[in-house]
Design an enzyme around this catalytic site. Structure first.
Site, PDB file in Angstrom:
ATOM      1  N   ARG A 173     -26.418  -2.885 -72.938  1.00  0.00           N
ATOM      2  CA  ARG A 173     -26.876  -1.605 -72.408  1.00  0.00           C
ATOM      3  C   ARG A 173     -28.310  -1.268 -72.819  1.00  0.00           C
ATOM      4  NH1 ARG A 173     -21.621   2.341 -73.422  1.00  0.00           N
ATOM      5  NH2 ARG A 173     -20.022   0.750 -73.048  1.00  0.00           N
ATOM      6  N   LYS A 190      -8.953  -5.554 -71.545  1.00  0.00           N
ATOM      7  CA  LYS A 190      -9.499  -4.338 -72.129  1.00  0.00           C
ATOM      8  C   LYS A 190      -8.982  -3.158 -71.315  1.00  0.00           C
ATOM      9  CE  LYS A 190     -14.048  -2.075 -72.605  1.00  0.00           C
ATOM     10  NZ  LYS A 190     -15.498  -2.314 -72.648  1.00  0.00           N
ATOM     11  N   GLU A 197     -18.611  -6.774 -80.818  1.00  0.00           N
ATOM     12  CA  GLU A 197     -19.081  -6.716 -79.436  1.00  0.00           C
ATOM     13  C   GLU A 197     -20.408  -5.963 -79.372  1.00  0.00           C
ATOM     14  OE1 GLU A 197     -18.097  -4.390 -75.259  1.00  0.00           O
ATOM     15  OE2 GLU A 197     -16.450  -4.721 -76.667  1.00  0.00           O
ATOM     16  N   THR A 227     -20.161  -5.079 -71.603  1.00  0.00           N
ATOM     17  CA  THR A 227     -20.790  -4.483 -70.415  1.00  0.00           C
ATOM     18  C   THR A 227     -21.417  -5.572 -69.534  1.00  0.00           C
ATOM     19  OG1 THR A 227     -21.367  -2.655 -71.907  1.00  0.00           O
ATOM     20  CG2 THR A 227     -22.060  -2.451 -69.643  1.00  0.00           C
TER      21      THR A 227
END
Length: 220
Positions: A57, A141, A53, A81
């Site tokens: 960001r 998650k 992953e 994200t």
């Protein structure tokens, strides 16, 4: 007949599970320099961690996803994200094979419904889990794991919310990973400890492969 799984249909859920079952730990990466992404991903894959992953960001994140998707054999690269439909579209276009969000929003759920790429949505409370289950999701998650109550909290959810599987992420390390992996409702964990910033900056791929191998060897 009305669609009883308006969000993650069974085929997409199975696609996601196939990726998450590749290993006990999914590396969660913040990539500052896209040029390092290929070497980093190859090092992780060499250690057995094929599902990766890359979080959205940094300005380099999308280019990193593109590079890994195009150049790293054996890697399943996902984007994390993801906060809105625009993020989703960009991540999928870059080559993401799965999408991860820290929570959920109508925009993200709408984008997920219309996409062939599976979503791993974030949840931290029983109410959030129930809401996602009603939307057709049973793989989530758990974030932020340690701050939200840790393994003990997730264990407490296993009976009343049976049938839900989690990938806990947030504050997890080699020391406490098995606290989560031993739970019946945990399929894998997410962690950043397998790719320390100083090793990435130094290009010490051998050291990262060693950390990945240790993570891959974790067993419940």
């Amino acid at each position: 007949m009305a669609d009883q799984n308006p969000g993650q249909n069974p085929s997409k859920t199975e696609k996601l599970l196939t990726i998450l079952k590749l290993q006990p730990v999914v590396p969660v990466l913040i990539v500052d320099d896209a040029k390092s992404a290929v070497g980093l991903a190859r090092a992780l894959v060499a250690g057995g961690l094929r599902a990766i992953e890359i979080t959205m960001r940094t300005p380099a994140a999308l280019d990193a996803v593109k590079a890994v998707a195009a150049e790293v054999e054996g890697a399943n690269v996902g984007a994390g994200t993801i906060l809105n439909a625009k993020d989703w579209e960009a991540a999928v276009k870059a080559g993401s094979t799965f999408i991860v969000s820290p929570g959920v929003s109508p925009g993200v759920l709408s984008a997920a419904k219309d996409s062939p790429v599976p979503l791993l949505p974030g949840a931290a409370t029983a109410s959030e889990v129930m809401t996602l289950r009603e939307a057709g999701y049973n793989v989530m998650k758990f974030f932020p794991a340690e701050q939200a109550g840790g393994a003990a909290y997730l264990k407490a959810l296993s009976s009343p919310l049976a049938g839900t599987l989690f990938c806990p992420t947030g504050g997890i390390s080699l020391k406490n990973a098995n606290d989560y992996l031993s739970l019946p409702n945990v399929i894998c964990v997410g962690g950043s400890w397998v790719a320390p910033k100083e090793l990435v900056a130094a290009g010490d791929w051998a050291a990262i492969t060693k950390l990945a191998s240790e993570a891959f060897a974790l067993r419940a």
